[in-house]
Design an enzyme around this catalytic site. Structure first.
Site, PDB file in Angstrom:
ATOM      1  CE  LYS A 259      -7.883  50.458  24.223  1.00 53.99           C
ATOM      2  NZ  LYS A 259      -6.527  49.999  24.625  1.00 53.99           N
ATOM      3  CG  ASP A 264      -7.113  44.532  24.990  1.00 50.50           C
ATOM      4  OD1 ASP A 264      -6.994  43.669  24.097  1.00 50.50           O
ATOM      5  OD2 ASP A 264      -6.202  45.318  25.318  1.00 50.50           O
ATOM      6  CE  LYS A 271      -4.611  43.051  27.299  1.00 53.35           C
ATOM      7  NZ  LYS A 271      -3.299  43.730  27.238  1.00 53.35           N
ATOM      8  CG  ASP A 283      -8.579  48.349  26.952  1.00 52.67           C
ATOM      9  OD1 ASP A 283      -7.928  49.333  27.359  1.00 52.67           O
ATOM     10  OD2 ASP A 283      -8.232  47.646  25.988  1.00 52.67           O
ATOM     11  CG  ASP A 342      -2.554  43.063  23.995  1.00 54.32           C
ATOM     12  OD1 ASP A 342      -3.700  43.568  24.092  1.00 54.32           O
ATOM     13  OD2 ASP A 342      -1.862  42.727  24.976  1.00 54.32           O
ATOM     14  CD  GLU A 344      -6.611  46.717  22.233  1.00 51.38           C
ATOM     15  OE1 GLU A 344      -5.485  46.175  22.273  1.00 51.38           O
ATOM     16  OE2 GLU A 344      -7.058  47.404  23.166  1.00 51.38           O
ATOM     17  NE  ARG A 346      -0.657  51.035  19.874  1.00 49.10           N
ATOM     18  CZ  ARG A 346       0.545  50.928  20.414  1.00 49.10           C
ATOM     19  NH1 ARG A 346       1.627  51.092  19.672  1.00 49.10           N
ATOM     20  NH2 ARG A 346       0.682  50.671  21.701  1.00 49.10           N
TER      21      ARG A 346
HETATM   22  N1  BES Z   1      -5.495  47.987  27.020  1.00 46.77           N
HETATM   23  C1  BES Z   1      -4.105  47.734  26.963  1.00 46.77           C
HETATM   24  C2  BES Z   1      -3.285  48.672  27.853  1.00 46.77           C
HETATM   25  C3  BES Z   1      -3.524  48.547  29.332  1.00 46.77           C
HETATM   26  C4  BES Z   1      -2.679  47.768  30.098  1.00 46.77           C
HETATM   27  C5  BES Z   1      -4.535  49.234  29.951  1.00 46.77           C
HETATM   28  C6  BES Z   1      -2.888  47.666  31.457  1.00 46.77           C
HETATM   29  C7  BES Z   1      -4.736  49.133  31.315  1.00 46.77           C
HETATM   30  C8  BES Z   1      -3.906  48.347  32.077  1.00 46.77           C
HETATM   31  C9  BES Z   1      -3.602  47.904  25.526  1.00 46.77           C
HETATM   32  O1  BES Z   1      -4.516  47.556  24.541  1.00 46.77           O
HETATM   33  C10 BES Z   1      -2.445  46.978  25.370  1.00 46.77           C
HETATM   34  O2  BES Z   1      -2.650  45.794  25.429  1.00 46.77           O
HETATM   35  N2  BES Z   1      -1.265  47.548  25.182  1.00 46.77           N
HETATM   36  C11 BES Z   1      -0.079  46.796  25.035  1.00 46.77           C
HETATM   37  C12 BES Z   1       0.702  47.382  23.886  1.00 46.77           C
HETATM   38  C13 BES Z   1       1.849  46.532  23.469  1.00 46.77           C
HETATM   39  C14 BES Z   1       1.348  45.285  22.790  1.00 46.77           C
HETATM   40  C15 BES Z   1       2.730  47.332  22.538  1.00 46.77           C
HETATM   41  C16 BES Z   1       0.699  46.916  26.339  1.00 46.77           C
HETATM   42  O3  BES Z   1       0.705  47.984  26.941  1.00 46.77           O
HETATM   43  O4  BES Z   1       1.275  45.916  26.754  1.00 46.77           O
HETATM   44 ZN    ZN Z   2      -6.494  47.723  25.055  1.00 43.66          ZN
HETATM   45 MN    MN Z   3      -4.426  45.464  24.068  1.00 44.52          MN
END
Ligand code: BES
Ligand code: ZN
Ligand code: MN
Length: 489
Positions: A259, A264, A271, A283, A342, A344, A346
């Site tokens: 990834k 992000d 966020k 990220d 968010d 993104e 996947r």
């Molecule tokens: N990059 C984040 C996940 C992440 C969170 C990585 C904290 C490192 C530290 C990912 O893109 C994300 O934002 N995931 C969301 C998914 C949700 C919207 C279903 C998450 O984990 O909150």
């Molecule tokens: Zn992310």
């Molecule tokens: Mn995200």
């Protein structure tokens, strides 16, 4: 800093600091330890009593040695229980020795640790522990760091003939350090363009083949999911495909997909403060591990063909941004309702997996800082592993055991895909909060048709807030060593 492997006995070694590993059943000092203690006029015994040293793992004590001895200082490092010894115990012991030797202002260090399995594996682990513990990232400091170490020579006692293992460890560490530097560099340094430049440098240095798909190329391939994420950024997306081909017929063909979100923001599902948005430079930790591994493979030159892939972009906001609720079409024709911008990673991985699946490789694995839910499930130190393929999962578990990078297999519980069902599109990109890292893995699975595949959620272990063994606070370079072990296996 130079590594030397000799069969010099710790009793005869001369230099600044002699470091000895002790199991918890050796605190009585017998054999060579007793002889050494006699030579040092009882200093070891006195030090151990004074500090109530029990030789527990991650404990160490040190002292100056008086008189006209061959050595100036001594470090005793605890190895814990003899029957619990692992390669990573040695790596951590070596790290603890290196950091203590640095604080003792040593130039030459003699290291005497027990052999685990083979002399080669032992020398490799010790070298990795020392190199990774002493590495400091000072790229962005205006003043050179005064805390740099003055160690010029590390002598591995009792490990003569392990020179090639030491070199292998140094090659591996160069890749771990590349991954750390990529993750630690902020989003105004590492972006899709500079990532592509970095891949070009790797290709030039190691003779890799490199294809960079520009936005137009991705459009032609129908990569609507990746491009949806990229559409609000002022910077162009770069789909990086780096290939290592061995001489002769490859024994195996593999693909590693990382990834690569250089930042992000969350997109319009922005966020919030307190969500760690300022850390979202990390990220691209999956891509960093992927290219870190490429750097190592370029040096070790195994007889395996490896494809290193990342769909690199930022997830930003602007008038061009995806609206929450937009429908996207991925390159395998499947449609996605983006109910959360968010989620993104996947989306970018969907098109990368479809691409890799068409390469005809024997197996592919993706690494992604994919979900906060995985950190909730497994904490900061352990990655989640998902795979429908037991053989591949076991290969990765073995690779991780040797490298000391922790991972834990998680279920691909098909029933949970219910949570991703959409009204008009084929699927939504997020499901309910519960089981969030599992639905993320199930989403990815929709984009894999024929290749044995595994997914690693590395959101936790790519970063550490505090010093931890051979990682100082910051980027860890997680994944590089297990990827290399997997490719070489
Ligand atoms: N990059 C984040 C996940 C992440 C969170 C990585 C904290 C490192 C530290 C990912 O893109 C994300 O934002 N995931 C969301 C998914 C949700 C919207 C279903 C998450 O984990 O909150
Ligand atoms: Zn992310
Ligand atoms: Mn995200």
């Amino acid at each position: 800093m130079e590594f030397k492997a000799t069969n010099t006995s710790p009793l005869d070694w001369s230099g600044d600091v002699l470091a000895l590993g002790l199991f918890d059943d050796q605190v009585e000092l017998t054999g060579d330890f007793a002889t050494l203690d006699e030579k040092l006029a009882g200093t070891l015994k006195e030090l151990m009593e004074e500090t109530e040293f029990k030789a527990k793992t991650d404990s160490n004590i040190s002292t100056r040695v008086g008189g006209n001895s061959l050595i100036r200082k001594v470090i005793l490092v605890g190895l814990g229980q003899r029957d619990k010894l692992q390669l990573d115990t040695l790596r951590r012991a070596a790290a603890s020795i290196a950091k203590t030797a640095k604080s003792l202002k040593a130039k030459t260090v003699g290291v005497s640790l027990p052999i685990f399995e083979t002399a080669e594996a032992t020398a490799q682990a010790i070298t990795e522990g020392v190199e990774l513990a002493l590495y400091q990232d000072t790229r962005f400091k205006s003043e050179p760091d005064e805390k740099g170490h003055g160690i010029t020579q590390i002598e591995l006692l009792g490990l003569a003939g392990t020179e090639s293992a030491i070199t292998r460890a140094q090659n591996i560490c160069s890749g771990v350090i590349l991954a750390r530097e990529l993750v630690a560099a902020p989003a105004n340094e590492i972006n899709p363009i500079t990532m592509a430049d970095m891949a070009k440098d790797l290709a030039t240095t190691y003779g890799f083949e490199l294809n960079i798909l520009e936005k137009e190329d991705c459009e032609k391939l129908g990569m609507g999911a990746f491009l949806g994420v990229a559409q609000a950024s002022d910077l162009p997306p770069k789909f990086i495909h780096l290939i290592y081909r061995p001489q002769g017929t490859p024994r195996r063909k593999l693909a590693i997909i990382g990834k690569g979100l250089t930042f992000d923001s969350g997109g319009l599902n922005l966020k919030t403060s307190g969500s760690g948005i300022e850390m979202m430079k990390m990220d691209m930790g999956g891509a960093a591990a992927t290219f870190g591994a490429a750097k190592v493979i370029g040096q070790l030159k195994p007889d395996v063909e490896v494809h290193f892939i990342s769909a690199v972009t930022e997830n930003m906001i602007s008038g061009h941004a995806m609206h929450p609720g937009d429908f996207l079409k991925a390159s395998n024709g499947k449609t996605i309702e983006v109910n959360n911008t968010d989620a993104e990673g996947r989306l970018t991985l969907a098109d990368a997996l479809v691409f890799a699946d068409k390469l005809g490789v024997d197996a592919m694995i993706d690494l992604a800082t994919l979900t906060g839910a995985c950190i909730i499930a497994l904490g900061d130190d352990i990655a989640g592993l998902w795979s429908p393929d037991d053989t591949l999962a076991q290969e990765l578990e073995t690779a991780a055991k040797t490298s000391g990078e922790k991972l834990w297999r998680m279920p691909l519980e098909e029933k949970y895909f219910e949570g991703l069902k959409a009204m008009h599109a084929d699927m939504k990109n997020t499901g309910p909060r519960a089981g969030g890292s599992i639905t993320a893995a199930l989403f990815l699975k929709q984009f894999v048709e024929k290749t044995p595949w595994a997914h690693l959620d590395v959101a936790g272990p790519v970063w550490t807030d505090k010093d931890n063994g051979y990682h100082s606070a910051g980027a860890t370079g997680y994944g590089v060593r297990l990827l290399v072990n997997w490719v070489m296996s």
